[in-house]
Design a protein around this motif. Structure first.
Motif, short mmCIF file in Angstrom:
data_model
loop_
_atom_site.label_atom_id
_atom_site.label_comp_id
_atom_site.label_asym_id
_atom_site.label_seq_id
_atom_site.Cartn_x
_atom_site.Cartn_y
_atom_site.Cartn_z
N MET A 1 95.59 70.80 5.27
CA MET A 1 96.40 70.28 4.28
C MET A 1 97.68 71.36 4.09
O MET A 1 98.66 70.90 3.81
CB MET A 1 95.55 70.78 3.10
CG MET A 1 96.22 70.08 1.88
SD MET A 1 94.99 69.54 0.57
CE MET A 1 95.93 68.51 -0.85
N LEU A 2 97.48 72.65 4.22
CA LEU A 2 98.58 73.67 4.28
C LEU A 2 98.95 73.87 5.86
O LEU A 2 98.10 74.18 6.50
CB LEU A 2 98.19 74.85 3.61
CG LEU A 2 99.44 75.54 3.01
CD1 LEU A 2 99.89 74.62 1.72
CD2 LEU A 2 98.73 76.61 2.03
N VAL A 6 103.27 78.41 6.87
CA VAL A 6 103.57 79.02 5.43
C VAL A 6 103.10 80.38 5.48
O VAL A 6 101.82 80.53 5.72
CB VAL A 6 102.73 78.00 4.49
CG1 VAL A 6 102.82 78.55 2.88
CG2 VAL A 6 103.22 76.34 4.54
N TRP A 73 112.35 78.24 -2.67
CA TRP A 73 111.06 77.59 -2.56
C TRP A 73 109.91 78.66 -2.97
O TRP A 73 108.89 78.00 -3.61
CB TRP A 73 110.73 76.89 -1.12
CG TRP A 73 111.95 75.88 -1.16
CD1 TRP A 73 112.45 75.23 -1.77
CD2 TRP A 73 112.16 75.44 0.30
NE1 TRP A 73 113.42 74.21 -1.19
CE2 TRP A 73 113.42 74.47 0.14
CE3 TRP A 73 112.17 75.81 1.53
CZ2 TRP A 73 114.16 73.77 1.07
CZ3 TRP A 73 112.74 75.24 2.68
CH2 TRP A 73 113.56 74.18 2.59
N ALA A 74 109.96 79.72 -2.34
CA ALA A 74 109.22 80.70 -2.52
C ALA A 74 108.88 81.13 -3.92
O ALA A 74 107.70 81.50 -4.75
CB ALA A 74 109.18 81.97 -1.69
N ARG A 76 109.23 79.54 -6.53
CA ARG A 76 108.11 78.34 -7.43
C ARG A 76 106.81 78.72 -7.17
O ARG A 76 105.92 78.74 -7.89
CB ARG A 76 108.74 76.97 -7.11
CG ARG A 76 110.26 76.82 -6.86
CD ARG A 76 110.54 75.25 -7.21
NE ARG A 76 111.59 75.21 -8.33
CZ ARG A 76 111.54 74.24 -9.13
NH1 ARG A 76 110.69 73.18 -8.99
NH2 ARG A 76 112.28 74.34 -10.31
N VAL A 77 106.44 79.22 -5.94
CA VAL A 77 105.28 79.42 -5.40
C VAL A 77 104.74 80.47 -6.29
O VAL A 77 103.61 80.70 -7.04
CB VAL A 77 105.01 79.75 -3.97
CG1 VAL A 77 103.72 80.01 -3.69
CG2 VAL A 77 105.38 78.48 -3.21
N ALA A 80 104.08 80.27 -10.12
CA ALA A 80 102.85 79.54 -10.18
C ALA A 80 101.52 80.75 -10.12
O ALA A 80 100.74 80.93 -10.55
CB ALA A 80 102.44 78.35 -9.21
N ARG A 265 101.49 61.51 -6.71
CA ARG A 265 100.30 61.43 -6.41
C ARG A 265 99.46 60.22 -7.02
O ARG A 265 98.48 59.67 -6.78
CB ARG A 265 99.58 62.57 -6.21
CG ARG A 265 100.05 63.42 -4.84
CD ARG A 265 99.03 64.78 -4.72
NE ARG A 265 99.35 65.60 -5.79
CZ ARG A 265 100.10 66.61 -5.96
NH1 ARG A 265 100.96 66.59 -4.93
NH2 ARG A 265 100.22 67.22 -7.11
N LEU B 78 99.22 75.91 -5.20
CA LEU B 78 99.22 75.14 -3.73
C LEU B 78 100.22 73.89 -3.70
O LEU B 78 100.66 73.51 -2.74
CB LEU B 78 97.73 74.59 -3.59
CG LEU B 78 96.67 75.81 -3.33
CD1 LEU B 78 95.59 75.28 -2.94
CD2 LEU B 78 97.52 76.44 -1.80
N ASP B 79 100.45 73.28 -5.13
CA ASP B 79 101.45 72.38 -5.01
C ASP B 79 103.00 72.93 -4.82
O ASP B 79 103.72 72.22 -4.09
CB ASP B 79 101.37 71.88 -6.64
CG ASP B 79 100.50 70.80 -6.80
OD1 ASP B 79 99.88 70.11 -6.00
OD2 ASP B 79 100.19 70.50 -8.03
N ALA B 80 103.22 74.05 -5.46
CA ALA B 80 104.37 74.83 -5.02
C ALA B 80 104.46 75.14 -3.69
O ALA B 80 105.20 74.78 -2.83
CB ALA B 80 104.67 75.80 -5.80
N ALA B 81 103.33 75.44 -2.95
CA ALA B 81 103.15 75.85 -1.57
C ALA B 81 103.36 74.55 -0.68
O ALA B 81 103.99 74.90 0.33
CB ALA B 81 101.72 76.62 -1.12
N ASP B 82 102.77 73.45 -1.08
CA ASP B 82 103.46 72.39 -0.31
C ASP B 82 104.53 71.87 -0.20
O ASP B 82 105.05 71.55 0.95
CB ASP B 82 102.46 71.16 -0.93
CG ASP B 82 101.13 70.82 -0.67
OD1 ASP B 82 100.76 71.19 0.38
OD2 ASP B 82 100.36 70.04 -1.26
N LEU B 84 106.89 74.30 -0.28
CA LEU B 84 107.48 75.28 0.80
C LEU B 84 107.13 74.72 2.13
O LEU B 84 108.04 74.83 2.94
CB LEU B 84 106.88 76.62 0.29
CG LEU B 84 107.16 77.71 1.14
CD1 LEU B 84 108.43 78.15 1.22
CD2 LEU B 84 106.41 78.61 0.81
#
Lengths: 307, 307
Positions: A1-2, A6, A73-74, A76-77, A80, A265, B78-82, B84
């Motif tokens: 999934m990931l 990353v 991008w980071a 935003r991670v 969260a 989704r 994880l949504d944000a990580a996706d 990224l």
DNA sequence: CATGGTCACAAGGCTACCTTGTGACCAGAC
DNA sequence: GTCTGGTCACAAGGTAGCCTTGTGACCATG
């Protein structure tokens, strides 16, 4: 999934700190590692991305264009992750200078973390020592009982109206929405709309009997002929996954599916003649306002941030 | 900045997979580690949170109530990580079966990752082999040139109007908004509004001369007496941090500050008589529609998801 | 020209995590 | 009854990644 490219959270954090400070050494000091370790971490990130993230000069490190993208991008991670951090911190029962909060599930899951982060940064900015929050997540009745008994100084409940014996303040609204997978036939209807009748006749993915969302739904459809559930699952996360995988429609809190709708989704289906709003209230005991200090700050923030 | 109790991304991912599958072993298999390693990872998470996340029984593992909370919070991370992940994957120049995309900075930073994730999951659902995206982020002129020359099959530009020699489709809107720290005097005004005149006379935090956002701003204020910048920084991230720290007001893309506004780190100030909208267009060469395949899927998604 | 700031290279140690091997337990099939 | 396939737990050992320490080169600034 990931994917394998990353970086981990600590590496991402280092990156944004470097971006802010403009220097590997000071960033290293800030996150509590040596300059060499920071340099090495950044270099492994370079190889993960496949391109250098930093312009390393003798008088500081600036972002490359690629680096700037990754930083955004980071960020935003990490936003969260900050909320996760606030939540975990609230769950850990550190008992010095703390505020006990009781909250219903939906609020604890989706709203409270951001409020906690806000109060925390507010305290940092004012130089006030940080409050340790302790969070109990349970159903709304339980929340009211805990506040009434003094176990919690402040509570957050959902439901048609707040308990009579407590003071309250409106802090937001929630709504049950019907969602399906993008591949579901309903999602292809131009109107993306079905009748209450159709909904009641369709097997749904539901939580276990007795859960809040299921009760609300059953009550709303009480006078219709209903059918058996398609699937009965024990957590909101499981329901979301099952719906996304095509198991059937489900009714979930609007907050719970916000991200999934935005990412495509899930698809929201309007139900003609059916609305399921729920009011979210802060509750406390005693005066017209919550007790001064962190409790009042938290409620104030929650009430104003919903605007 | 990030507390010591926050698990790393891989651990969070394991948690949500366990939540979905209901079993440590199968979750372990899915993320590619041994069952024992998964068990151990989960146990270190237990101790990070200070409470067990799982009910481990002889026939599977289910979430505890605490675990369910953490899963919800982790899902957002994880949504944000996706996103990224999608971005990094697009930056890595894997050259088999790929789509070359050129995009302006704002779009590359804030919109494109979610579109890529959407297209990727769509492909997964349909069983289509995944496309490798390659992303070049540059200014809008450059983007147009790359699409015209065929270096990129599709591009995304911002600006008053799309280039004449290319076909285009509107995929969204952006806007420059003025933001200040919550502690700034402007944030305390009941109206949260100032005049164009006041704005022009106030030293701002700006990007370096020549950057897109700065050019737009300067042009909008061109006929007013302006003052020197308060601070000149070389990245959007740096500007955001400086403003949040109280360095002064700044004008930034609405997308760039969306999270900060929601979290209360920044406050939006309306400017009487000043609006700075920017249209976002997909552009391509040739027919009325983008070339069939991933390029068209991407543009379709982008155009419809903005509704 | 000294000083304080940057980052890089190299060697060593340690820790944290992962794998392998094994065992206990439980449900369902036969 | 017992066999099979599924769960998770305990223990031992190895390995690899990462971090620290030590050192040096370079560049501004005073």
């Amino acid at each position: 999934m990931l994917g394998p490219h990353v970086p981990e959270l600590r590496a991402l954090e280092l990156l944004v700190v470097v971006a802010r400070t403009g220097s590997l050494s000071s960033a290293a000091a800030e996150v509590g590692i040596s300059q060499q370790a920071a340099s090495s971490r950044m270099r492994t990130m370079d190889s993960l991305v496949g391109a250098p993230l930093l312009d390393r000069t003798r008088r500081g490190s600036a972002l490359t264009p690629t680096g700037e993208l990754v930083v955004q991008w980071a960020s935003r991670v990490l936003d969260a992750a900050d909320q996760l951090d606030a939540g975990i911190t609230a769950l850990r029962q550190d008992r010095r200078g703390h505020l006990d909060i009781a909250a219903s599930l939906t609020i604890a899951e989706y709203l409270l973390p951001s409020w906690l982060v806000a109060v925390r940064t507010q305290q940092q900015r004012l130089g006030v020592p940080a409050t340790e929050f302790m969070l109990t997540a349970t159903n709304s009745e339980q929340v009211a009982a805990m506040v009434a008994s003094g176990e919690a100084q402040v509570g957050f409940v959902e439901g048609p109206e707040p308990p009579r014996d407590l003071r309250n303040r409106l802090v937001g609204v929630d709504e049950l929405v019907v969602v399906v997978a993008p591949s579901h036939p309903w999602a292809s209807r131009p109107s993306r709309r079905v009748s209450v009748h159709t909904l009641a006749a369709t097997p749904l993915v539901v939580r276990e009997a007795g859960s809040g969302t299921r009760t609300v739904l059953e009550r709303a459809l009480a006078d219709r002929p209903t059918t058996e559930p398609a699937l009965e699952l024990s957590s909101t996360a499981a329901v979301r996954s099952a719906v996304a995988a095509g198991a059937g429609p489900a009714a979930l809190s609007a907050h719970a599916v916000y991200d999934d709708l935005a990412a495509g989704r899930l698809v929201r289906i309007a139900i003609t003649g059916l609305e399921l709003p729920r009011l979210l209230h802060a509750v406390w005991k005693g005066g017209a306002h919550p007790p001064a200090g962190p409790a009042r700050d938290l409620v104030d923030w929650a009430a104003t941030s919903q605007a």
